[in-house]
Design an enzyme around this catalytic site. Structure first.
Site, PDB file in Angstrom:
ATOM      1  N   SER A  99       0.977  -0.879   0.348  1.00 26.24           N
ATOM      2  CA  SER A  99      -0.515  -0.013  -0.144  1.00 26.24           C
ATOM      3  C   SER A  99       0.619   1.210   0.229  1.00 26.24           C
ATOM      4  O   SER A  99       2.002   0.666   0.705  1.00 26.24           O
ATOM      5  CB  SER A  99      -0.863  -0.480   0.997  1.00 26.24           C
ATOM      6  OG  SER A  99      -1.540   0.780   1.331  1.00 26.24           O
TER       7      SER A  99
ATOM      8  N   TYR B  88      -2.282  -0.913  10.943  1.00 27.54           N
ATOM      9  CA  TYR B  88      -2.266  -1.209   9.373  1.00 27.54           C
ATOM     10  C   TYR B  88      -0.446  -0.515   8.422  1.00 27.54           C
ATOM     11  O   TYR B  88       0.149  -1.153   7.850  1.00 27.54           O
ATOM     12  CB  TYR B  88      -2.926  -0.636   8.222  1.00 27.54           C
ATOM     13  CG  TYR B  88      -3.210  -0.953   7.007  1.00 27.54           C
ATOM     14  CD1 TYR B  88      -3.928  -1.907   5.904  1.00 27.54           C
ATOM     15  CD2 TYR B  88      -3.217  -0.275   5.678  1.00 27.54           C
ATOM     16  CE1 TYR B  88      -3.742  -2.411   5.305  1.00 27.54           C
ATOM     17  CE2 TYR B  88      -2.986  -0.361   4.405  1.00 27.54           C
ATOM     18  CZ  TYR B  88      -3.042  -1.924   4.171  1.00 27.54           C
ATOM     19  OH  TYR B  88      -3.364  -1.964   3.090  1.00 27.54           O
TER      20      TYR B  88
END
Length: 302
Positions: free
Chosen positions: A175, A188
């Site tokens: 990501s 995350y």
């Protein structure tokens, strides 16, 4: 010895110019895509979201076998049937990649039932969408085990055989938050930053391993259930990526043997800005773009 050293010093900038020009030419000319007809592809988190689209895309491009790992049997069965309807052999295994013993056990089962894995796609991930002080300790551990350590276990399980065969590819669906963190998703962002370092080190470590390569994909916010409720301030200017687009570009990156892929290309600007702007300016960019509060409406997967 001194002449050898001077020669290497003079040759180095020439090599850099050559590689930059070569990369620029490859961006303009249509790339030659690698044939996937002999590949056995394993996708973690393959039952839904980007994982399901990755399975479809690999099947569409001619992969020989697709193997799906995940924790939800219903989703895995649905995706498996869909891939089989496309005419591609597909199997699924229930596996939590955060559980080391389970990964090694299921890796053995895959080899016995399906054969050697030649493309491993580490896609499985979770996000809890809370600040540090609001996060449950077990939830924090879970995200690190699945998003980061899971890649250690899966790669250790399948890479040795790839090295023996001199044929293999390790893929990581990362990501852009690995490079530019946001509040409200500390678990995350941390896990993805660790995952990026893992892949960067692995990619360099494979330079002397013929036939075995790695690809890391760093997409912007993608419209999947996992980030349901996340809000961008200027959605027309920075629209969320479609999961099928991420899947298509990922498989193309594998076929072109591209080491790192940022999606969309504008994310390269973000990386440059982080390198040259002072922290105060970066904070203002976060506030202006809405990334500072984008997780305030986060709901996640239901």
């Amino acid at each position: 010895m001194i002449w050898k050293w001077l020669g290497a010093l003079l040759l180095f900038p020439v090599q850099m110019v050559y590689l930059v020009v070569k990369a620029a030419v490859c961006m303009v000319l249509p790339p030659k895509l690698r044939d996937l007809s002999g590949e056995n592809v394993l996708v973690t988190g393959g039952g839904r979201g980007i994982g399901r689209h990755l399975a479809r895309e690999f099947a569409k491009r001619g992969a020989r076998k697709i193997i799906l790992w995940g924790r939800t049997e219903k989703c895995l069965k649905e995706t498996t049937e869909e891939i089989r309807m496309m005419g591609t052999e597909c199997h699924f295994f229930i596996c939590d990649v955060g559980n080391r013993e389970e990964v090694y056990r299921q890796a053995k089962a895959v080899r016995e039932k399906v054969g050697d894995i030649t493309i491993l796609v580490n896609n499985a991930a979770v996000v809890h969408g809370k600040s540090l002080m609001d996060s449950d300790d077990d939830a924090l551990l879970k995200s690190q085990h699945i998003n980061t350590l899971g890649q250690f276990w899966t790669t250790k399980a399948f890479l040795p055989r790839m090295l023996e065969l001199q044929k293999g590819h390790i893929v990581c669906l990362n990501s852009v938050l690995a490079l530019s963190a946001i509040p409200g998703a500390i678990d995350y962002c941390t896990s993805k930053a660790s995952s990026f370092a893992f892949m960067e080190s692995l990619t360099l470590g494979l330079l002397d391993c013929p036939g075995v390569n790695a690809t890391t994909v760093l997409p912007f916010h993608t419209s999947t259930e996992m980030f349901q409720g996340m809000r961008i301030r200027f959605p027309n200017l920075f629209p969320p990526l479609k999961p099928e687009t991420v899947a298509r570009r990922t498989v193309e990156a594998v076929q072109m043997n591209q080491a790192f892929l940022l999606l969309p290309w504008t994310m390269h600007v973000l990386v440059i800005l982080k390198s040259i702007l002072p922290q105060a300016a970066l904070e203002e960019i976060h506030k202006f773009s809405g990334s500072y509060t984008c997780m305030n409406t986060f709901k996640g997967r239901t």
